[in-house]
Write a protein that holds these residues in place. Sequence first.
Motif, mmCIF file in Angstrom:
data_model
loop_
_atom_site.group_PDB
_atom_site.id
_atom_site.type_symbol
_atom_site.label_atom_id
_atom_site.label_comp_id
_atom_site.label_asym_id
_atom_site.label_seq_id
_atom_site.Cartn_x
_atom_site.Cartn_y
_atom_site.Cartn_z
ATOM 1 N N ASP A 89 0.811 -1.220 0.000
ATOM 2 C CA ASP A 89 0.000 0.000 0.000
ATOM 3 C C ASP A 89 0.843 1.268 0.000
ATOM 4 O O ASP A 89 0.586 2.204 -0.757
ATOM 5 C CB ASP A 89 -0.943 0.003 1.201
ATOM 6 N N ASP A 90 1.853 1.280 0.853
ATOM 7 C CA ASP A 90 2.683 2.466 0.996
ATOM 8 C C ASP A 90 3.298 2.885 -0.341
ATOM 9 O O ASP A 90 3.416 4.068 -0.650
ATOM 10 C CB ASP A 90 3.777 2.170 2.037
ATOM 11 N N GLN A 91 3.668 1.880 -1.145
ATOM 12 C CA GLN A 91 4.286 2.184 -2.436
ATOM 13 C C GLN A 91 3.241 2.569 -3.491
ATOM 14 O O GLN A 91 3.545 3.277 -4.440
ATOM 15 C CB GLN A 91 5.082 0.963 -2.932
ATOM 16 N N VAL A 92 2.002 2.122 -3.272
ATOM 17 C CA VAL A 92 0.939 2.431 -4.224
ATOM 18 C C VAL A 92 0.621 3.924 -4.223
ATOM 19 O O VAL A 92 0.406 4.534 -5.264
ATOM 20 C CB VAL A 92 -0.336 1.621 -3.888
ATOM 21 N N GLU A 136 5.321 -11.851 -3.286
ATOM 22 C CA GLU A 136 4.391 -12.706 -2.531
ATOM 23 C C GLU A 136 2.940 -12.278 -2.770
ATOM 24 O O GLU A 136 2.019 -13.060 -2.536
ATOM 25 C CB GLU A 136 4.730 -12.687 -1.036
ATOM 26 N N ASN A 137 2.759 -11.027 -3.288
ATOM 27 C CA ASN A 137 1.402 -10.580 -3.624
ATOM 28 C C ASN A 137 0.702 -11.546 -4.572
ATOM 29 O O ASN A 137 -0.503 -11.764 -4.473
ATOM 30 C CB ASN A 137 1.444 -9.202 -4.290
ATOM 31 N N THR A 150 -9.324 1.705 -0.329
ATOM 32 C CA THR A 150 -8.093 1.437 -1.054
ATOM 33 C C THR A 150 -6.977 0.922 -0.157
ATOM 34 O O THR A 150 -5.813 0.996 -0.503
ATOM 35 C CB THR A 150 -7.634 2.718 -1.771
ATOM 36 N N THR A 151 -7.340 0.400 1.021
ATOM 37 C CA THR A 151 -6.298 -0.178 1.856
ATOM 38 C C THR A 151 -6.372 -1.697 1.782
ATOM 39 O O THR A 151 -7.254 -2.247 1.141
ATOM 40 C CB THR A 151 -6.466 0.266 3.322
ATOM 41 N N GLY A 152 -5.459 -2.337 2.468
ATOM 42 C CA GLY A 152 -5.478 -3.800 2.504
ATOM 43 C C GLY A 152 -5.019 -4.415 1.206
ATOM 44 O O GLY A 152 -5.509 -5.474 0.823
ATOM 45 N N LEU A 153 -4.116 -3.742 0.505
ATOM 46 C CA LEU A 153 -3.503 -4.293 -0.704
ATOM 47 C C LEU A 153 -4.523 -4.588 -1.801
ATOM 48 O O LEU A 153 -4.307 -5.478 -2.633
ATOM 49 C CB LEU A 153 -2.735 -5.582 -0.375
ATOM 50 N N VAL A 154 -5.646 -3.863 -1.800
ATOM 51 C CA VAL A 154 -6.678 -4.170 -2.784
ATOM 52 C C VAL A 154 -6.162 -3.978 -4.205
ATOM 53 O O VAL A 154 -6.320 -4.852 -5.058
ATOM 54 C CB VAL A 154 -7.927 -3.309 -2.538
ATOM 55 N N TYR A 155 -5.536 -2.831 -4.461
ATOM 56 C CA TYR A 155 -5.029 -2.587 -5.820
ATOM 57 C C TYR A 155 -3.924 -3.557 -6.217
ATOM 58 O O TYR A 155 -3.992 -4.154 -7.291
ATOM 59 C CB TYR A 155 -4.558 -1.130 -5.971
ATOM 60 N N PRO A 156 -2.901 -3.749 -5.360
ATOM 61 C CA PRO A 156 -1.875 -4.716 -5.765
ATOM 62 C C PRO A 156 -2.454 -6.099 -6.045
ATOM 63 O O PRO A 156 -2.062 -6.750 -7.016
ATOM 64 C CB PRO A 156 -0.933 -4.746 -4.551
#
Lengths: 299, 308
Positions: free
Chosen positions: A54-57, A72-73, A258-264
């Motif tokens: 998330d931080d990088q997104v 690992e995503n 948009t948290t919890g790695l949803v986009y990645p």
Amino acid sequence: MAVTHLDNARMAGVSRTSIKVPWVSFIKYALLLLLAFMFVLPLLWMVSSALKIDDQVYRVPPIWFPVPAHPENFYNAWNRYNFSLFAFNSVVRYAIPSTILVTLSSAIVAYGFSRLHWVGRNLLFGLCLATIMIPAQVTLVPLFITFKQLGWLNSYQPLVIPGMFGSPWFIFLLRQFFMTIPQELSDAARIDGASELGILTRVIMPLSVPSLIAVALFQFLATWNDYLGPLVYINNQQLFPLALGIGLLRRALSETGTTGLVYPYLMAVSALVTVPILFLYFFAQRRFIEGITTTGMKG
Amino acid sequence: MASLTKSIRNSFTESTTQRRTTLLGLLFVSPWLIGFLVFTLYPLLSSMYYSLTRYDLIRPPVFIGLDNYIELFTDDPSFETVMRNTLFYVGLSAPLGVITAFLMANLLNSKVVGRSWFRAIFFFPSIIPAIVTAAVWQFLLNIQFGAINGYLQQIGAQTIPFLSNPSWTKPSLIMIHVWAQGGAVVVFLAALQDVPRSLYEAATVDGANAWQRFKSITVPMCTPAILLNLVTSFIAGFQNFTLPNQLFPDGGPSLSAEMYTTYLYRNAFTYLRMGKASALAWLLFLIIIFFTVLFFRTSRNWVHYGGD
């Protein structure tokens, strides 16, 4: 082979005329590279985002090569929902049966429209071509009602069974190819006592492997990519194909924000679903190109 | 060989042979014929019937005459918006897609190093699943952290509300369409290969420059392919479903991205208004026939077929 030589000769002819002005070819390459860059960018974005946390997104300016990367995503996203099951559904329940049925039935029909001469053939073939114009949405509602009455909802029957009856595009493609096979081959087989079905399976189809592969490829792609069909007929998550699985991930996007790695995760699964198509294209590039140029059908 | 079979054929009486081959022909095309009757003609006609009814799948359909059609044209402001949206989208995306594909094909139609790589790059976006395309572009165009707006923020420029401003939603869909247009490039490349080299050589001898050759040879010789791509893009444009459905699940801000088929789907499967959805389906059918006929009629004035 002859065609290849001809093409080479043509290209050589072109290069003679265009290389005269070097800056013309400079502009050409500059434009091509720019276009190619713009076309690749979204796919690069997909892969790079799949490797982020998330931080990088949410970084400005955007990061294209996340360090550290988070491969690992891919594993976690795939197991966020049961994507192995969705892949199984996509391939075993939908793509494979549909591809086999549509290819065989289209070949049989194309045979009737090309290798046999009979009264009314051209009229019916015209009708067959005309049905290409009918949008799937026009028949969607009544077909849904019919399939509902048959108790076929939440199964792949509504998506697979119609394939038993051929597809006008593929009938057209195969017919064009069957027409080019010399009639003498059929005549010889007939004298040897072969039935028409025998001629189709033992003479025509072995000679038409490239077009049959093209048809199978297009149908496999169409089913692998299909979203509207499963959306209408399949509600049971156990039966979801990949496209609806991605829909589940997207819903998470609107529910948890948009948290919890949803986009990645969304990008990771998107990339994984795209990879088989990439392989398919590179292994069967010529079949794709030939199929498209024969029919004018665009992917 | 051929004469031998001919004599065998002649040994049958003419009419028996004819009847036999006609039956055989019908037998071979019967899968399609049955499919046509069951999965095309019957739904087409029953869709016509349902369009004259009120039907919610639960209670039996009630015949209401032309009320669904009358409602669409006199009592449904959404329909007018949807029509405008769709015509705007189709009217721009089809020509823009065809023009860019044609230019890309022309760039590739010469001895370019890495030609098949460029072709692969241009073609590939057209065969990836639309749902993936939607996901990637939604992220790419995001107002806060999408790639484009990320850079705009960095340089302190105004961000572009690609997906949240009514005047940007349709241009965004059109942009995505142009990206996913690779199939047309392949069709154009094939057409360009068929232009006889002798025409260019003759024109060059006559002193025509590159632009004149492009304008007077390449474009006219490719008009059949241009027509084909225009018609197929038009039809596909009217049927565009997955992208607007995914990017704008509620029709977008101020319904600015609700397209014909998303509206049809919403009426059928969200509101369970099967009658109205069927009326929409029939209108779509008529619209597509209208435009196809229009294209082929007017094409006589601008499409050149080989030989003339």
